[in-house]
Write a protein that holds these residues in place. Structure first.
Motif, PDB file in Angstrom:
ATOM      1  N   LEU A   1       4.472   3.599 -66.125  1.00 50.04           N
ATOM      2  CA  LEU A   1       4.705   2.633 -67.190  1.00 50.04           C
ATOM      3  C   LEU A   1       3.679   2.805 -68.304  1.00 50.04           C
ATOM      4  N   PRO A   2       4.001   2.370 -69.513  1.00 52.00           N
ATOM      5  CA  PRO A   2       3.078   2.561 -70.648  1.00 52.00           C
ATOM      6  C   PRO A   2       1.700   1.957 -70.385  1.00 52.00           C
ATOM      7  N   GLU A   3       0.697   2.536 -71.019  1.00 50.40           N
ATOM      8  CA  GLU A   3      -0.682   2.110 -70.786  1.00 50.40           C
ATOM      9  C   GLU A   3      -0.936   0.669 -71.202  1.00 50.40           C
ATOM     10  N   HIS A   4      -0.123   0.158 -72.122  1.00 50.67           N
ATOM     11  CA  HIS A   4      -0.378  -1.219 -72.569  1.00 50.67           C
ATOM     12  C   HIS A   4       0.086  -2.258 -71.562  1.00 50.67           C
ATOM     13  N   VAL A   5       0.698  -1.811 -70.446  1.00 52.01           N
ATOM     14  CA  VAL A   5       1.139  -2.724 -69.391  1.00 52.01           C
ATOM     15  C   VAL A   5       0.059  -2.803 -68.313  1.00 52.01           C
ATOM     16  N   GLU A   6      -0.477  -3.984 -68.106  1.00 49.00           N
ATOM     17  CA  GLU A   6      -1.420  -4.208 -67.019  1.00 49.00           C
ATOM     18  C   GLU A   6      -0.621  -4.386 -65.732  1.00 49.00           C
TER      19      GLU A   6
END
Length: 251
Positions: free
Chosen positions: A47-52
């Motif tokens: 998943l994209p890096e901006h997703v914690e």
């Protein structure tokens, strides 16, 4: 109020390194019975890096291997209050497989407006009977492990490890029974995505459309050619990741 005290967090980060960007969304991962959240890392790791990405770590596995297995639903929900709602607020999606699906929906209600979508996998809605809830003995638990698949052969042939895994599994089944009480009356108001395998020996796929009764929002149902762990299969994993991406986009 129950207690969630533990030397190890219930909600560790699943990414091994700090992201290069600040998080703009959060995914809560609820694993299946007998497992820790890293079991689902192949699905959520891209998943994209901006997703914690935070994963529920219950006693008796992974980081908490040395703790005796077993907890109550109230403790799981308290851990969400203490460790998730206590963090900086972010639009949140819950994602649960099997037992995790029941827990994810319960947590979504607790999160209130912070929860923007839910993804449930390998679980039936409402009052539909659940095969796992008929597990009462260690022999039943071993049979469930064999029939469900996903357990390494070496575990099934190692008496000490098999004993530990079945203890964890039986504790999780008790948690699942508790989470299922009154579940037919649980309603969300966010988009809900339900996934299932057409050859799942533990969870029938025919009732999946009934998940629509658990939300006032939209409900999409997707069936895959596969068993209980269809979501980890190489041929299906990209599609499951795409479902998660779409759910996160809704947040």
């Amino acid at each position: 109020m129950t207690t969630t005290s533990s030397a190890v967090p219930w909600w560790p980060q699943l990414r091994l390194r700090e992201p290069a960007v600040a998080p703009r969304a959060r995914l809560l991962v609820f694993p299946h019975s007998g497992a820790g959240p890293n079991t689902l890392f192949p699905v959520v790791g891209s998943l994209p890096e901006h997703v914690e990405v935070l994963g529920l770590s219950l006693p008796g596995r992974e980081r908490r291997f040395g703790e005796p297995p077993g907890c109550r639903l109230g403790q799981v929900l308290d851990s969400v209050s203490d460790e998730v709602l206590g963090r900086a607020p972010l639009p949140t999606v819950v994602f649960g497989h099997s037992l995790g699906a029941l827990l994810a929906v319960r947590a979504a209600r607790l999160l209130g407006p912070h929860c923007r979508a839910a993804v449930v996998s390998g679980q039936v809605p409402g009052r539909t009977p659940r095969r796992a809830h008929g597990t009462t003995t260690e022999e039943d638990a071993v049979r469930l492990l064999r029939d469900g698949g996903g357990t390494p052969e070496w575990v099934l042939h190692d008496p000490d490890m098999l004993g530990h895994v079945t203890r964890v599994l039986r504790a999780d089944i008790e948690l699942s029974r508790e989470a299922a009480v009154g579940f037919e009356d649980v309603r969300l108001d966010v988009p809900l995505h339900a996934l299932g395998g057409t050859a799942d020996p533990l969870v029938p796929h025919e009732p999946l459309d009934g998940w629509a009764a658990h939300t006032s929002g939209s409900c999409s149902v997707r069936r895959f050619d596969g068993d209980h762990f269809f979501l980890l299969a190489d041929e299906h994993r990209p599609t499951v990741v795409d479902v998660l991406r779409r759910a996160l986009a809704e947040s």
